[in-house]
Design an enzyme around this catalytic site. Structure first.
Site, PDB file in Angstrom:
ATOM      1  NE  ARG A  28     -52.657   0.896 -44.215  1.00 26.60           N
ATOM      2  CZ  ARG A  28     -51.551   0.548 -44.862  1.00 26.60           C
ATOM      3  NH1 ARG A  28     -50.425   1.123 -44.595  1.00 26.60           N
ATOM      4  NH2 ARG A  28     -51.580  -0.350 -45.804  1.00 26.60           N
ATOM      5  NE  ARG A  32     -53.127  -6.200 -46.972  1.00 25.50           N
ATOM      6  CZ  ARG A  32     -51.868  -5.892 -47.234  1.00 25.50           C
ATOM      7  NH1 ARG A  32     -51.218  -6.522 -48.176  1.00 25.50           N
ATOM      8  NH2 ARG A  32     -51.259  -4.967 -46.553  1.00 25.50           N
ATOM      9  NE  ARG A  41     -57.370  -5.265 -53.136  1.00 26.38           N
ATOM     10  CZ  ARG A  41     -57.377  -5.328 -54.455  1.00 26.38           C
ATOM     11  NH1 ARG A  41     -58.496  -5.552 -55.113  1.00 26.38           N
ATOM     12  NH2 ARG A  41     -56.262  -5.193 -55.147  1.00 26.38           N
ATOM     13  CG  ASP A  78     -52.593   4.142 -50.342  1.00 22.89           C
ATOM     14  OD1 ASP A  78     -52.565   3.189 -49.542  1.00 22.89           O
ATOM     15  OD2 ASP A  78     -51.557   4.691 -50.767  1.00 22.89           O
ATOM     16  CE1 TYR A 153     -44.162   3.769 -50.661  1.00 25.36           C
ATOM     17  CE2 TYR A 153     -44.610   5.737 -49.367  1.00 25.36           C
ATOM     18  CZ  TYR A 153     -44.431   4.374 -49.439  1.00 25.36           C
ATOM     19  OH  TYR A 153     -44.518   3.607 -48.304  1.00 25.36           O
TER      20      TYR A 153
HETATM   21  O1  CP3 Z   1     -56.397   3.240 -42.002  1.00 25.81           O
HETATM   22  C1  CP3 Z   1     -57.269   2.836 -42.814  1.00 25.81           C
HETATM   23  O2  CP3 Z   1     -57.988   1.848 -42.593  1.00 25.81           O
HETATM   24  C2  CP3 Z   1     -57.528   3.657 -44.049  1.00 25.81           C
HETATM   25  C3  CP3 Z   1     -56.879   3.239 -45.236  1.00 25.81           C
HETATM   26  C4  CP3 Z   1     -55.395   3.441 -45.498  1.00 25.81           C
HETATM   27  C5  CP3 Z   1     -54.695   2.623 -46.426  1.00 25.81           C
HETATM   28  N1  CP3 Z   1     -53.453   3.150 -46.579  1.00 25.81           N
HETATM   29  C6  CP3 Z   1     -55.267   1.455 -47.115  1.00 25.81           C
HETATM   30  C7  CP3 Z   1     -54.373   0.478 -47.756  1.00 25.81           C
HETATM   31  C8  CP3 Z   1     -54.508   4.416 -45.046  1.00 25.81           C
HETATM   32  C9  CP3 Z   1     -54.707   5.513 -43.997  1.00 25.81           C
HETATM   33  C10 CP3 Z   1     -53.282   4.227 -45.751  1.00 25.81           C
HETATM   34  C11 CP3 Z   1     -52.104   5.088 -45.579  1.00 25.81           C
HETATM   35  C12 CP3 Z   1     -50.843   4.729 -46.224  1.00 25.81           C
HETATM   36  N2  CP3 Z   1     -50.647   4.163 -47.447  1.00 25.81           N
HETATM   37  C13 CP3 Z   1     -49.564   5.007 -45.675  1.00 25.81           C
HETATM   38  C14 CP3 Z   1     -49.304   5.728 -44.377  1.00 25.81           C
HETATM   39  C15 CP3 Z   1     -49.545   4.868 -43.193  1.00 25.81           C
HETATM   40  C16 CP3 Z   1     -48.447   3.861 -42.902  1.00 25.81           C
HETATM   41  O3  CP3 Z   1     -48.801   2.697 -42.709  1.00 25.81           O
HETATM   42  O4  CP3 Z   1     -47.290   4.249 -42.826  1.00 25.81           O
HETATM   43  C17 CP3 Z   1     -48.598   4.545 -46.587  1.00 25.81           C
HETATM   44  C18 CP3 Z   1     -47.090   4.614 -46.414  1.00 25.81           C
HETATM   45  C19 CP3 Z   1     -49.298   4.018 -47.705  1.00 25.81           C
HETATM   46  C20 CP3 Z   1     -48.731   3.482 -48.973  1.00 25.81           C
HETATM   47  C21 CP3 Z   1     -49.109   2.066 -49.176  1.00 25.81           C
HETATM   48  N3  CP3 Z   1     -50.382   1.634 -49.501  1.00 25.81           N
HETATM   49  C22 CP3 Z   1     -48.272   0.941 -49.085  1.00 25.81           C
HETATM   50  C23 CP3 Z   1     -46.800   0.978 -48.732  1.00 25.81           C
HETATM   51  C24 CP3 Z   1     -49.064  -0.170 -49.383  1.00 25.81           C
HETATM   52  C25 CP3 Z   1     -48.596  -1.591 -49.518  1.00 25.81           C
HETATM   53  C26 CP3 Z   1     -48.251  -2.179 -48.223  1.00 25.81           C
HETATM   54  C27 CP3 Z   1     -49.449  -2.867 -47.670  1.00 25.81           C
HETATM   55  O5  CP3 Z   1     -49.777  -2.632 -46.496  1.00 25.81           O
HETATM   56  O6  CP3 Z   1     -50.009  -3.663 -48.415  1.00 25.81           O
HETATM   57  C28 CP3 Z   1     -50.395   0.282 -49.604  1.00 25.81           C
HETATM   58  C29 CP3 Z   1     -51.594  -0.554 -49.929  1.00 25.81           C
HETATM   59  C30 CP3 Z   1     -52.756  -0.447 -49.014  1.00 25.81           C
HETATM   60  N4  CP3 Z   1     -53.273   0.738 -48.528  1.00 25.81           N
HETATM   61  C31 CP3 Z   1     -53.559  -1.529 -48.557  1.00 25.81           C
HETATM   62  C32 CP3 Z   1     -54.579  -0.959 -47.773  1.00 25.81           C
HETATM   63  C33 CP3 Z   1     -55.707  -1.678 -47.094  1.00 25.81           C
HETATM   64  C34 CP3 Z   1     -53.357  -2.987 -48.921  1.00 25.81           C
HETATM   65  C35 CP3 Z   1     -53.640  -3.241 -50.374  1.00 25.81           C
HETATM   66  C36 CP3 Z   1     -54.700  -4.282 -50.670  1.00 25.81           C
HETATM   67  O7  CP3 Z   1     -55.569  -4.577 -49.840  1.00 25.81           O
HETATM   68  O8  CP3 Z   1     -54.711  -4.793 -51.815  1.00 25.81           O
END
Ligand code: CP3
Length: 344
Positions: A28, A32, A41, A78, A153
């Protein structure tokens, strides 16, 4: 192996070649904790719009590499773009996380497998754009969520501490659950093949919710679908380099590694370094610093990072966190960690 492949230390490590210093990326790594991400964003109305606007997603993907000497870029997207592309309603609620309209047995029949790759064309465009912008020694990582994690999910409608909704669905709705997993395996294979064709050098399978399953459910819901994906992708992209990250697999790791045949095993931070001894010698690992050690920083972080580098020095190792970086992480701690891993 071609010249360009050899020139990428992270890809070479995934392919089984140990480096003097471990190459690194950060799970990730775009997000943020970076002010430039928070700024960019605001240019997209929703998080999914950000993922589906190549111009913005390319920039977000590149942001962490402009700041830190990382060895890989990971596609900014995502894991929940697959349910979105299949036609399920997916929203991201700021401050709360993803919200999906929970899938029903009837809803599974309406999932549009044929639409997945066409609808994810913007994500593939992002990969092409990043590939063009990336220095030749950097590895481009694509990814998808593994079927069980994505299904938690789709069934529960949101994240949950124990995935109870999905675990019950899998036990009660045997036939519907099998159909859902089949759709997700097929969608993931097509999507990952398309990612390789768009320029990904390696892909990671995020099985973030592999914990909380008994051994029978782990074999059926984690090992078998991931095995099918690796096999299906390699049927079209021979020897495709694949990282598996089965978070919480613990004692099931050797079975996961043997059955799936992934090239590299991502270890979560709860895995002791010695867990690698349960894997075949020569099989590489990725990990596994606790993301909160990076938040706290200082001597404890440096000591543990050294222990990890030393502890995995007998096999191919890609340095990483044991789970995703958190938004509270101070940027200077990340800079310090990168310097340490690079031997500076
Ligand atoms: O690694 C990277 O930089 C690439 C981008 C990436 C995101 N999500 C961006 C994101 C990757 C590889 C993911 C994978 C992801 N998404 C997973 C598996 C990895 C892990 O951490 O277990 C999962 C379970 C998700 C589902 C997901 N997406 C959740 C639960 C959330 C909300 C929680 C949170 O961290 O905010 C997201 C949103 C998300 N995905 C954000 C980002 C940068 C934040 C949203 C925002 O910026 O508005």
């Amino acid at each position: 192996m071609t010249e360009t492949t050899v020139a990428k230390p992270l890809l070479a490590t995934v392919l089984g070649e140990r480096q003097a210093r471990p190459p690194m990326w950060i799970m990730r790594q775009a997000g943020r904790y970076l002010p430039e991400y928070r700024e960019l964003r605001t240019k997209a109305k929703t998080f999914l719009d950000l993922c589906y606007t190549p111009e913005l997603a390319i920039e977000v993907t590149m942001q962490p590499l402009r700041r830190f000497d990382l060895d890989a870029a990971i596609l900014f997207s995502d894991i929940l773009v697959i349910p979105d592309a299949l036609g399920q309603t997916v929203r991201f609620v700021t401050g709360e996380g993803p919200r999906l309209e929970p899938i029903t047995p009837e809803g599974i029949d309406r999932l549009a497998l044929d639409e997945v790759v066409p609808r994810l064309t913007p994500v593939l465009e992002t990969l092409k754009g990043v590939k063009a912008a990336l220095a030749p020694d950097k590895t481009l990582i694509g990814f998808c969520g593994s079927p069980w994690t994505v299904a938690t999910y789709m069934i529960g409608g949101k994240g949950s501490p124990d995935q109870a909704a999905a675990r019950l669905f899998a036990l009660r709705e045997l036939e519907a659950f099998a159909r859902l997993m089949d759709v997700l395996v097929a969608a993931s294979i097509e999507y990952l093949v398309a990612q390789f064709r768009a320029g990904a050098d390696v892909v990671q399978l995020f099985e973030s919710w592999a914990l909380n399953l008994d051994e029978v459910a782990f074999a059926a819901n984690v090992i078998e679908p991931n095995r099918r994906i690796v096999e299906g992708v390699r049927a079209q992209i021979p020897n495709a380099p694949i990282i598996g990250f089965p978070r919480g697999a613990a004692a099931m790791l050797p079975a996961y590694a043997a059955a799936t045949k992934v090239n590299l095993i991502g270890l979560d931070y709860a895995s002791p370094i010695s867990v690698a001894d349960t894997l075949p010698s020569g099989l590489g690992v990725q990990g596994n610093l606790d993301p909160l050690r990076l938040v706290a920083g200082g001597a404890q972080m440096e000591r543990r990072a050294e222990e990890i580098i030393e502890g995995f020095s007998n096999r191919p190792h890609v340095f990483n966190l044991g789970h995703g970086i958190v938004p509270e992480t101070p940027i200077d701690h990340v800079a310090r960690l990168v310097d340490l891993v690079k031997g500076r």
